[in-house]
Design a protein around this motif. Sequence first.
Motif, PDB file in Angstrom:
ATOM      1  N   GLU A   1     -14.013  27.187 -18.884  1.00 53.28           N
ATOM      2  CA  GLU A   1     -13.099  26.930 -20.007  1.00 53.28           C
ATOM      3  C   GLU A   1     -13.546  25.749 -20.867  1.00 53.28           C
ATOM      4  OE1 GLU A   1     -10.789  29.141 -20.498  1.00 53.28           O
ATOM      5  OE2 GLU A   1     -11.153  30.146 -18.577  1.00 53.28           O
ATOM      6  N   THR A   2     -14.857  25.590 -21.028  1.00 59.66           N
ATOM      7  CA  THR A   2     -15.348  24.471 -21.842  1.00 59.66           C
ATOM      8  C   THR A   2     -16.335  24.963 -22.898  1.00 59.66           C
ATOM      9  OG1 THR A   2     -17.193  24.001 -20.325  1.00 59.66           O
ATOM     10  CG2 THR A   2     -15.110  22.819 -19.949  1.00 59.66           C
ATOM     11  N   GLU A   3     -16.580  24.097 -23.862  1.00 57.83           N
ATOM     12  CA  GLU A   3     -17.621  24.310 -24.851  1.00 57.83           C
ATOM     13  C   GLU A   3     -18.118  22.953 -25.328  1.00 57.83           C
ATOM     14  OE1 GLU A   3     -16.244  26.306 -28.294  1.00 57.83           O
ATOM     15  OE2 GLU A   3     -14.617  24.897 -28.700  1.00 57.83           O
ATOM     16  N   ARG A   4     -19.272  22.947 -25.952  1.00 63.51           N
ATOM     17  CA  ARG A   4     -19.819  21.691 -26.452  1.00 63.51           C
ATOM     18  C   ARG A   4     -19.496  21.543 -27.942  1.00 63.51           C
ATOM     19  NH1 ARG A   4     -22.640  18.437 -23.437  1.00 63.51           N
ATOM     20  NH2 ARG A   4     -23.345  19.157 -21.394  1.00 63.51           N
ATOM     21  N   VAL A   5     -18.996  20.358 -28.291  1.00 62.26           N
ATOM     22  CA  VAL A   5     -18.694  20.010 -29.681  1.00 62.26           C
ATOM     23  C   VAL A   5     -19.450  18.729 -30.007  1.00 62.26           C
ATOM     24  CG1 VAL A   5     -16.915  19.326 -31.323  1.00 62.26           C
ATOM     25  CG2 VAL A   5     -16.418  21.085 -29.600  1.00 62.26           C
ATOM     26  N   ASP A   6     -20.390  18.831 -30.923  1.00 57.39           N
ATOM     27  CA  ASP A   6     -21.217  17.667 -31.300  1.00 57.39           C
ATOM     28  C   ASP A   6     -21.858  17.020 -30.071  1.00 57.39           C
ATOM     29  OD1 ASP A   6     -20.581  18.014 -33.988  1.00 57.39           O
ATOM     30  OD2 ASP A   6     -18.801  16.745 -33.843  1.00 57.39           O
ATOM     31  N   GLY A   7     -22.318  17.857 -29.156  1.00 58.85           N
ATOM     32  CA  GLY A   7     -23.028  17.365 -27.981  1.00 58.85           C
ATOM     33  C   GLY A   7     -22.136  16.930 -26.841  1.00 58.85           C
ATOM     34  N   GLN A   8     -20.808  16.947 -27.034  1.00 52.68           N
ATOM     35  CA  GLN A   8     -19.896  16.536 -25.973  1.00 52.68           C
ATOM     36  C   GLN A   8     -19.211  17.745 -25.351  1.00 52.68           C
ATOM     37  OE1 GLN A   8     -17.538  13.066 -25.903  1.00 52.68           O
ATOM     38  NE2 GLN A   8     -18.255  12.309 -27.889  1.00 52.68           N
ATOM     39  N   LEU A   9     -18.962  17.645 -24.045  1.00 58.63           N
ATOM     40  CA  LEU A   9     -18.283  18.715 -23.331  1.00 58.63           C
ATOM     41  C   LEU A   9     -16.787  18.610 -23.598  1.00 58.63           C
ATOM     42  CD1 LEU A   9     -19.001  21.003 -21.276  1.00 58.63           C
ATOM     43  CD2 LEU A   9     -18.283  19.425 -19.475  1.00 58.63           C
ATOM     44  N   THR A  10     -16.187  19.721 -24.031  1.00 59.50           N
ATOM     45  CA  THR A  10     -14.771  19.702 -24.395  1.00 59.50           C
ATOM     46  C   THR A  10     -14.052  20.905 -23.809  1.00 59.50           C
ATOM     47  OG1 THR A  10     -15.003  20.993 -26.433  1.00 59.50           O
ATOM     48  CG2 THR A  10     -15.373  18.606 -26.592  1.00 59.50           C
ATOM     49  N   THR A  11     -12.737  20.802 -23.777  1.00 59.12           N
ATOM     50  CA  THR A  11     -11.877  21.932 -23.477  1.00 59.12           C
ATOM     51  C   THR A  11     -10.683  21.823 -24.420  1.00 59.12           C
ATOM     52  OG1 THR A  11     -10.734  23.144 -21.716  1.00 59.12           O
ATOM     53  CG2 THR A  11     -10.575  20.725 -21.668  1.00 59.12           C
TER      54      THR A  11
ATOM     55  N   GLY B   1      -4.600  24.285 -28.213  1.00 56.64           N
ATOM     56  CA  GLY B   1      -5.279  24.218 -29.488  1.00 56.64           C
ATOM     57  C   GLY B   1      -5.843  22.851 -29.818  1.00 56.64           C
ATOM     58  N   THR B   2      -5.502  21.830 -29.030  1.00 58.30           N
ATOM     59  CA  THR B   2      -6.008  20.476 -29.249  1.00 58.30           C
ATOM     60  C   THR B   2      -7.277  20.266 -28.435  1.00 58.30           C
ATOM     61  OG1 THR B   2      -3.772  19.609 -29.601  1.00 58.30           O
ATOM     62  CG2 THR B   2      -5.488  18.015 -29.035  1.00 58.30           C
ATOM     63  N   THR B   3      -8.311  19.727 -29.055  1.00 59.10           N
ATOM     64  CA  THR B   3      -9.565  19.476 -28.357  1.00 59.10           C
ATOM     65  C   THR B   3      -9.435  18.266 -27.444  1.00 59.10           C
ATOM     66  OG1 THR B   3     -10.870  20.406 -30.171  1.00 59.10           O
ATOM     67  CG2 THR B   3     -12.009  18.926 -28.638  1.00 59.10           C
ATOM     68  N   VAL B   4      -9.879  18.428 -26.204  1.00 61.24           N
ATOM     69  CA  VAL B   4      -9.856  17.361 -25.208  1.00 61.24           C
ATOM     70  C   VAL B   4     -11.292  17.113 -24.767  1.00 61.24           C
ATOM     71  CG1 VAL B   4      -9.027  16.653 -22.925  1.00 61.24           C
ATOM     72  CG2 VAL B   4      -7.546  18.000 -24.443  1.00 61.24           C
ATOM     73  N   TYR B   5     -11.703  15.858 -24.701  1.00 64.46           N
ATOM     74  CA  TYR B   5     -13.075  15.489 -24.392  1.00 64.46           C
ATOM     75  C   TYR B   5     -13.207  15.117 -22.908  1.00 64.46           C
ATOM     76  CZ  TYR B   5     -13.601  15.412 -29.429  1.00 64.46           C
ATOM     77  OH  TYR B   5     -13.631  15.770 -30.768  1.00 64.46           O
ATOM     78  N   ILE B   6     -14.219  15.693 -22.262  1.00 67.52           N
ATOM     79  CA  ILE B   6     -14.435  15.489 -20.828  1.00 67.52           C
ATOM     80  C   ILE B   6     -15.515  14.432 -20.623  1.00 67.52           C
ATOM     81  CG2 ILE B   6     -15.138  16.582 -18.661  1.00 67.52           C
ATOM     82  CD1 ILE B   6     -14.146  19.246 -19.878  1.00 67.52           C
TER      83      ILE B   6
ATOM     84  N   THR C   1     -10.401  12.920 -18.795  1.00 66.31           N
ATOM     85  CA  THR C   1     -10.443  13.502 -20.139  1.00 66.31           C
ATOM     86  C   THR C   1      -9.830  12.535 -21.145  1.00 66.31           C
ATOM     87  OG1 THR C   1      -8.318  14.626 -19.772  1.00 66.31           O
ATOM     88  CG2 THR C   1     -10.327  15.867 -19.281  1.00 66.31           C
ATOM     89  N   TYR C   2     -10.250  12.697 -22.424  1.00 67.22           N
ATOM     90  CA  TYR C   2      -9.796  11.811 -23.486  1.00 67.22           C
ATOM     91  C   TYR C   2      -9.370  12.615 -24.706  1.00 67.22           C
ATOM     92  CZ  TYR C   2     -11.700   7.971 -20.746  1.00 67.22           C
ATOM     93  OH  TYR C   2     -11.939   7.059 -19.749  1.00 67.22           O
ATOM     94  N   GLU C   3      -8.500  11.995 -25.496  1.00 69.62           N
ATOM     95  CA  GLU C   3      -8.016  12.637 -26.708  1.00 69.62           C
ATOM     96  C   GLU C   3      -9.014  12.528 -27.859  1.00 69.62           C
ATOM     97  OE1 GLU C   3      -4.274  10.945 -27.637  1.00 69.62           O
ATOM     98  OE2 GLU C   3      -3.336  11.530 -25.730  1.00 69.62           O
ATOM     99  N   ASP C   4      -9.991  11.602 -27.731  1.00 69.07           N
ATOM    100  CA  ASP C   4     -10.907  11.349 -28.836  1.00 69.07           C
ATOM    101  C   ASP C   4     -12.344  11.327 -28.330  1.00 69.07           C
ATOM    102  OD1 ASP C   4     -10.028   8.934 -27.421  1.00 69.07           O
ATOM    103  OD2 ASP C   4     -11.407   7.897 -28.779  1.00 69.07           O
ATOM    104  N   ASP C   5     -13.298  11.544 -29.235  1.00 66.58           N
ATOM    105  CA  ASP C   5     -14.694  11.608 -28.840  1.00 66.58           C
ATOM    106  C   ASP C   5     -15.278  10.242 -28.478  1.00 66.58           C
ATOM    107  OD1 ASP C   5     -14.794  10.467 -31.329  1.00 66.58           O
ATOM    108  OD2 ASP C   5     -16.059  12.018 -32.234  1.00 66.58           O
ATOM    109  N   ALA C   6     -14.554   9.151 -28.786  1.00 67.95           N
ATOM    110  CA  ALA C   6     -15.011   7.817 -28.403  1.00 67.95           C
ATOM    111  C   ALA C   6     -14.538   7.434 -27.006  1.00 67.95           C
ATOM    112  CB  ALA C   6     -14.513   6.781 -29.410  1.00 67.95           C
ATOM    113  N   HIS C   7     -13.765   8.318 -26.388  1.00 68.00           N
ATOM    114  CA  HIS C   7     -13.242   8.091 -25.037  1.00 68.00           C
ATOM    115  C   HIS C   7     -12.427   6.802 -24.968  1.00 68.00           C
ATOM    116  CE1 HIS C   7     -16.557  10.783 -23.044  1.00 68.00           C
ATOM    117  NE2 HIS C   7     -15.901  11.382 -24.032  1.00 68.00           N
TER     118      HIS C   7
END
Length: 271
Positions: free
Chosen positions: A184-194, A198-203, A219-225
């Motif tokens: 249940e994940t995909e990569r967004v701008d090189g980061q692993l997300t789920t 509908g909200t992107t969560v960063y792993i 997990t984090y709400e933002d890509d800066a963790h």
Amino acid sequence: MEIREPEPAEAERIREVVDSSMTTSFRLSPAQIDGLVDDQFADEAVADKREDEETLLQVAETGAEIEGSTIAGFVEGRLEDGWGEVRWLFVDPEHRGKEIGTELYETTTETLRDRGADHVRVTVLEANTEGHDFVERFDLEHDGDRRVEIADESVVEYVYTDPDVDADLPDSTAEDASEAEFPETERVDGQLTTTDGGTTVYIARDEEESGTAAPFFTTYEDDAHAEQFGFYCANCGSLEVSMDNMDRLACADCGNTHAERSKESYDDSYL
């Protein structure tokens, strides 16, 4: 205490030692323990290992002065591509505190070297709550993780080697745990997300907590963790992970659980 090779009729006692040791020291469910014991230590499996020239099996038998003679410990080693590997080491909880584990480890590694091993590594299941500290007391270092299939279970094992060894580990069919796919994940701008509704969560791949079936990751709400969201279960891909006041994690969807392993809680009697 005598360290020797097991007899064919002693497979049942070996299973008893393995089962009681796992029940005491492994963060696995009873069903997982039963499956692993049946897969690795059934009569036929032990017989095949005894006949394999590259596999070393040894048991520790207590003397008659210690409540009668009995098998109190078991170890399995193997030679592969110039490496000796200590794959399993178990001590019956009722006989811990007598340095049985230490004697088994030292005897096995010495025997593997005598048989031609240039280097020795030790593999410990992540779920073995006491085995990691035991191995580290021999000045071995954690050299990597790999995911393996045992009894239809996908589990992570840690690989330990001497810190001064500058050699590649032998090729393995096991999958590097760091490269394992996450459901249940995909990569967004090189980061692993789920996603969560509908909200992107960063792993955070570098913030890992052990689990009985697979690791958990912060997990984090933002890509800066910067803003923590919660935890991700790598076993099923769920974000429905709760933490109690003892910092124990549990996945509501698949039952994967985590309990903190710390050196402070380590039981010296394992040695």
